[in-house]
Design a protein around this motif. Structure first.
Motif, mmCIF file in Angstrom:
data_model
loop_
_atom_site.group_PDB
_atom_site.id
_atom_site.type_symbol
_atom_site.label_atom_id
_atom_site.label_comp_id
_atom_site.label_asym_id
_atom_site.label_seq_id
_atom_site.Cartn_x
_atom_site.Cartn_y
_atom_site.Cartn_z
ATOM 1 N N ARG A 1 -18.932 18.422 9.704
ATOM 2 C CA ARG A 1 -17.729 17.358 8.987
ATOM 3 C C ARG A 1 -16.194 17.968 8.734
ATOM 4 N N TYR A 2 -15.299 17.205 8.917
ATOM 5 C CA TYR A 2 -14.378 17.524 8.642
ATOM 6 C C TYR A 2 -13.704 17.109 7.173
ATOM 7 N N ASP A 3 -13.287 17.429 6.265
ATOM 8 C CA ASP A 3 -12.497 17.187 5.051
ATOM 9 C C ASP A 3 -10.852 17.080 4.952
ATOM 10 N N PHE A 4 -10.969 15.685 5.074
ATOM 11 C CA PHE A 4 -9.150 16.025 4.862
ATOM 12 C C PHE A 4 -8.414 15.755 2.986
ATOM 13 N N SER A 5 -7.367 15.411 3.364
ATOM 14 C CA SER A 5 -6.805 15.445 2.025
ATOM 15 C C SER A 5 -7.044 14.395 1.100
ATOM 16 N N ASP A 6 -7.332 13.548 1.753
ATOM 17 C CA ASP A 6 -7.859 11.504 1.062
ATOM 18 C C ASP A 6 -9.724 10.974 1.842
ATOM 19 N N ALA A 7 -9.922 11.906 2.785
ATOM 20 C CA ALA A 7 -11.486 11.555 3.395
ATOM 21 C C ALA A 7 -11.641 12.480 3.711
ATOM 22 N N ALA A 8 -12.670 12.286 3.930
ATOM 23 C CA ALA A 8 -13.893 13.262 5.354
ATOM 24 C C ALA A 8 -15.250 12.492 6.228
ATOM 25 N N GLN A 9 -14.800 12.953 7.011
ATOM 26 C CA GLN A 9 -16.429 12.663 8.044
ATOM 27 C C GLN A 9 -17.113 13.513 8.162
ATOM 28 N N LEU A 10 -18.469 12.998 8.300
ATOM 29 C CA LEU A 10 -19.752 13.599 8.423
ATOM 30 C C LEU A 10 -20.216 12.891 10.252
ATOM 31 N N TYR A 11 -20.645 13.926 10.559
ATOM 32 C CA TYR A 11 -21.383 13.919 12.144
ATOM 33 C C TYR A 11 -22.933 14.810 12.609
ATOM 34 N N LEU A 12 -23.861 13.672 12.086
ATOM 35 C CA LEU A 12 -25.598 14.267 12.003
ATOM 36 C C LEU A 12 -26.007 13.838 13.006
ATOM 37 N N GLN A 13 -26.920 14.571 13.598
ATOM 38 C CA GLN A 13 -27.555 14.346 14.584
ATOM 39 C C GLN A 13 -29.578 15.109 15.125
ATOM 40 N N SER A 14 -30.184 14.322 14.827
ATOM 41 C CA SER A 14 -30.855 15.542 15.273
ATOM 42 C C SER A 14 -31.713 15.660 15.809
ATOM 43 N N ALA A 15 -32.745 16.538 16.514
ATOM 44 C CA ALA A 15 -33.041 16.635 17.388
ATOM 45 C C ALA A 15 -33.430 16.430 18.459
ATOM 46 N N ALA A 16 -34.579 14.701 17.486
ATOM 47 C CA ALA A 16 -34.689 13.419 17.855
ATOM 48 C C ALA A 16 -34.179 13.407 18.608
ATOM 49 N N GLN A 17 -32.994 12.642 18.223
ATOM 50 C CA GLN A 17 -31.611 11.555 18.512
ATOM 51 C C GLN A 17 -31.114 12.390 20.101
ATOM 52 N N ARG A 18 -30.854 14.210 20.389
ATOM 53 C CA ARG A 18 -31.241 14.700 20.964
ATOM 54 C C ARG A 18 -31.561 14.424 21.933
ATOM 55 N N ARG A 19 -32.662 13.828 21.811
ATOM 56 C CA ARG A 19 -33.513 14.096 23.254
ATOM 57 C C ARG A 19 -33.732 12.993 23.853
#
Length: 450
Positions: free
Chosen positions: A289-307
């Motif tokens: 996750r990146y938190d900026f002054s006015d926004a945030a971005q989350l990156y989520l990835q499961s083990a199944a998605q990686r495989r």
């Protein structure tokens, strides 16, 4: 379906992967550009004579990948002397693909060993995928022939969906700086550079343009070259599996691999959060996750998605606009062990000469972000990215990342590291807000629809 060790995301990366496997067969393998068309045709005839009929039956006889397609029936029998420069390069590269395909897939093990031991040299796969050009129209027989010959790459590629990110071929090194020769290597240096990058090269600095005249080089002094630091004493380039850090620096807009427009550079200030359920990523969810002054971005990835080579979800949150959107990420989450040798999640594991991990030495730098302290760091390079990790045994951040730099992307300077679970102080850190607009199936397992 080829195994993970024979797959990659882009044409160039896949060629590098397969070239690495070719090099392990023994014998002498050289770049395709070292060969002329007549030599490649001679090799193709030799391989056709030695082809195993059982293996040949894998392909239809009218398939361009079959060695049964003899040169006398090919376009070169009467047009090779009439090819322009672009057509000659495309046709030559296509022949290299055919020769490699036949060597690997159409010969018995014994026949392949005979060929490798008896030939002065054999071609490697070209790293560039040719596209339709004005000089070589799409309906050109040369171009159509080439498209057939490179089909092995189409069987091996992965799943980066955005077209602009599929070709990860790096641009060539910057031209020599006319006023200060060598300055261009400070701005940008990667595995393509000759001679190889030194301990302080490729680290860049504060930027306001793409050229070697548009940046302020980070202050850097070499302390030791790779030969002077035993492997056991090198500090591994690893992010903590759980933790947080402040990031300062700058970023290019647009971020690009091969830019077609000049870049705009703006200041970067954010907080980074990491949570890998298992440190090597073999199971569990990887979260970033990146938190900026006015926004945030989350990156989520499961083990199944990686495989399954799925990129996972990217969530953009802008509280002041009551905005939340979840869509498919451009690429999978950054591996916390991206700069670790023979990393478990890196199926390519390329040699340093092909863009894989390489150690450039130990340096003393004056950090060029919010943190401006002098630091001793080990310098790692992988593809286009330069990574500095704290190598000072007396430092409170020993072993933690100090800086990440990509010449056409980000310059991230890390400070205020913590290595505890970030949800201990922020339990809702990885929770996607209710009502978030879901635009991709990759989001479904992370969204609470209750």
């Amino acid at each position: 379906m080829p195994g993970p060790a024979y797959r990659a995301h882009t044409f160039s990366q896949m060629s590098s992967v397969l070239n690495a496997h070719l090099s392990r067969l023994g014998g002498e393998f050289r770049p395709c550009s070292d060969f002329d068309i007549s030599t490649l045709y001679s090799l193709q005839r030799t391989l056709a004579r030695l082809a195993d009929p059982t293996l040949l039956s894998t392909y239809p006889v009218n398939d361009g990948r079959s060695p049964a397609r003899m040169p006398s029936n090919d376009i070169a029998s009467n047009t090779v002397l009439d090819l322009n420069s672009d057509e000659n390069t495309i046709f030559r590269d296509g022949l290299c693909h055919s020769v490699v395909l036949a060597l690997v897939h159409h010969l018995s093990t014994q026949a392949r060993e005979i060929v490798i031991s008896s030939q002065t040299a054999l071609p490697l796969l070209p790293l560039t995928r040719h596209r339709q050009a004005r000089e070589v129209p799409a309906n050109s027989r040369v171009f159509l022939d080439y498209e057939q010959r490179v089909s092995c790459q189409q069987c091996h590629t992965g799943t980066i969906k955005a077209a602009e990110w599929r070709n990860a071929t790096l641009p060539p090194p910057l031209p020599v700086d006319k006023k200060q020769p060598g300055r261009e290597r400070l701005r940008s240096c990667d595995y393509q550079n000759v001679p190889k990058c030194g301990p302080c090269e490729g680290l860049g600095g504060r930027r306001w343009g793409d050229g070697s005249d548009a940046f302020m080089s980070i202050e850097c002094t070499p302390l030791a070259w790779p030969r002077d630091v035993p492997n056991a004493e090198r500090v591994v380039g690893r992010y903590p599996a759980k933790g947080s850090a402040r990031i300062s620096g700058d970023t290019r807009s647009p971020v690009a691999v091969r830019p077609d427009v000049p870049g705009n550079y703006s200041a970067l200030n954010a907080t980074l959060y990491l949570d890998w359920t298992v440190a090597n990523g073999s199971s569990g969810v990887s979260r970033q996750r990146y938190d900026f002054s006015d926004a945030a971005q989350l990156y989520l990835q499961s083990a199944a998605q990686r495989r399954a080579m799925k990129s996972g979800a990217m969530v953009t949150i802008v509280p002041t606009r009551a905005l939340c959107v979840c869509e498919a990420a451009i690429a999978g989450n950054m591996h916390v062990e991206s700069f670790v040798e023979h990393e478990a999640l890196d199926p390519l594991d390329l040699a340093a000469s092909q863009g894989g991990l390489t150690y450039l030495g130990r340096v003393n730098v004056s950090l060029d972000g919010a943190d401006t302290r002098s630091a001793i760091a080990d310098h790692w390079l992988k593809w286009a990215f330069h990574f500095l990790v704290d190598a000072d045994l007396q430092s409170s951040t020993h072993g933690l990342p100090l800086r990440l730099y990509g010449p056409l992307g980000v310059r991230q300077v890390f400070s205020h590291w913590t290595t505890e679970d970030p949800t201990l102080t922020n339990p809702g850190l990885w929770t996607i807000p209710k009502g978030c607009l879901v635009k991709a199936d990759e989001c479904n397992e992370f969204v609470d629809r209750a």
